[in-house]
Design a protein around this motif. Sequence first.
Motif, PDB file in Angstrom:
ATOM      1  N   ASP A   1       0.813  -1.217   0.000  1.00 44.75           N
ATOM      2  CA  ASP A   1       0.000   0.000   0.000  1.00 44.75           C
ATOM      3  C   ASP A   1       0.847   1.267   0.000  1.00 44.75           C
ATOM      4  OD1 ASP A   1      -2.329  -1.474  -0.045  1.00 44.75           O
ATOM      5  OD2 ASP A   1      -2.582  -1.446   2.146  1.00 44.75           O
ATOM      6  N   GLU A   2       1.982   1.223   0.693  1.00 42.01           N
ATOM      7  CA  GLU A   2       2.860   2.389   0.718  1.00 42.01           C
ATOM      8  C   GLU A   2       3.421   2.681  -0.675  1.00 42.01           C
ATOM      9  OE1 GLU A   2       6.050   2.197   3.612  1.00 42.01           O
ATOM     10  OE2 GLU A   2       5.017   3.754   4.730  1.00 42.01           O
ATOM     11  N   ALA A   3       3.767   1.636  -1.418  1.00 43.27           N
ATOM     12  CA  ALA A   3       4.262   1.800  -2.786  1.00 43.27           C
ATOM     13  C   ALA A   3       3.183   2.436  -3.661  1.00 43.27           C
ATOM     14  CB  ALA A   3       4.704   0.466  -3.373  1.00 43.27           C
ATOM     15  N   LYS A   4       1.959   2.023  -3.466  1.00 38.51           N
ATOM     16  CA  LYS A   4       0.851   2.590  -4.249  1.00 38.51           C
ATOM     17  C   LYS A   4       0.619   4.061  -3.893  1.00 38.51           C
ATOM     18  CE  LYS A   4      -1.309  -1.839  -4.933  1.00 38.51           C
ATOM     19  NZ  LYS A   4      -2.331  -2.780  -4.557  1.00 38.51           N
ATOM     20  N   ALA A   5       0.721   4.388  -2.598  1.00 39.58           N
ATOM     21  CA  ALA A   5       0.517   5.782  -2.161  1.00 39.58           C
ATOM     22  C   ALA A   5       1.607   6.695  -2.736  1.00 39.58           C
ATOM     23  CB  ALA A   5       0.524   5.855  -0.645  1.00 39.58           C
ATOM     24  N   VAL A   6       2.860   6.285  -2.629  1.00 38.31           N
ATOM     25  CA  VAL A   6       3.945   7.106  -3.157  1.00 38.31           C
ATOM     26  C   VAL A   6       3.883   7.143  -4.689  1.00 38.31           C
ATOM     27  CG1 VAL A   6       6.454   7.398  -3.293  1.00 38.31           C
ATOM     28  CG2 VAL A   6       5.412   6.656  -1.156  1.00 38.31           C
ATOM     29  N   GLY A   7       3.477   6.045  -5.310  1.00 38.30           N
ATOM     30  CA  GLY A   7       3.324   5.984  -6.770  1.00 38.30           C
ATOM     31  C   GLY A   7       2.300   6.982  -7.279  1.00 38.30           C
ATOM     32  N   ARG A   8       1.256   7.227  -6.508  1.00 38.01           N
ATOM     33  CA  ARG A   8       0.244   8.220  -6.913  1.00 38.01           C
ATOM     34  C   ARG A   8       0.825   9.632  -6.910  1.00 38.01           C
ATOM     35  NH1 ARG A   8      -3.166   4.689  -4.046  1.00 38.01           N
ATOM     36  NH2 ARG A   8      -2.912   5.852  -2.111  1.00 38.01           N
ATOM     37  N   LEU A   9       1.826   9.850  -6.074  1.00 34.20           N
ATOM     38  CA  LEU A   9       2.503  11.154  -6.029  1.00 34.20           C
ATOM     39  C   LEU A   9       3.183  11.445  -7.371  1.00 34.20           C
ATOM     40  CD1 LEU A   9       3.748  13.588  -4.389  1.00 34.20           C
ATOM     41  CD2 LEU A   9       5.607  12.025  -3.834  1.00 34.20           C
ATOM     42  N   LEU A  10       3.630  10.398  -8.023  1.00 38.22           N
ATOM     43  CA  LEU A  10       4.408  10.554  -9.245  1.00 38.22           C
ATOM     44  C   LEU A  10       3.523  10.453 -10.449  1.00 38.22           C
ATOM     45  CD1 LEU A  10       7.271   8.258  -8.004  1.00 38.22           C
ATOM     46  CD2 LEU A  10       7.074  10.716  -7.732  1.00 38.22           C
TER      47      LEU A  10
END
Length: 130
Positions: free
Chosen positions: A121-130
């Motif tokens: 989930d953390e990867a998905k959250a940071v991925g949305r930033l990009l």
Amino acid sequence: MSNIKNLQMWKTICTDERVNITKSMLGLKTTASYQKTGSIIDVRILEFSPADGERVKQILSAPKGEIAKAIGTFRPQPVVNGNYMLEVCQSRDNAFLAVQLLQFVQMNYETVTSVLVFEGDEAKAVGRLL
């Protein structure tokens, strides 16, 4: 799309046990995949203005459990020839993300953060930033 072998974080990524590196028959192409899911890892390089770069730096320095909260509604806008450069390795299923932030100082990009690896989930959250 960038070549994974040209990243400054290449040595860290290729030694990470979560990443599987394969080379084509003649060694002309290197492919990385996320070990848990087998998903191919794509590479991007994003450049940001000083203001957006500073905000990305603050977000990446937040404690692991609070990164999604730190991001909020912020969406940095990539620019050409930015002061900050973000190297991104992201699996196609968004379950794995590795980033390293660099800043242009004295005619060279210097590391600002170490290689940060996110999963789930953390990867998905940071991925949305990009």
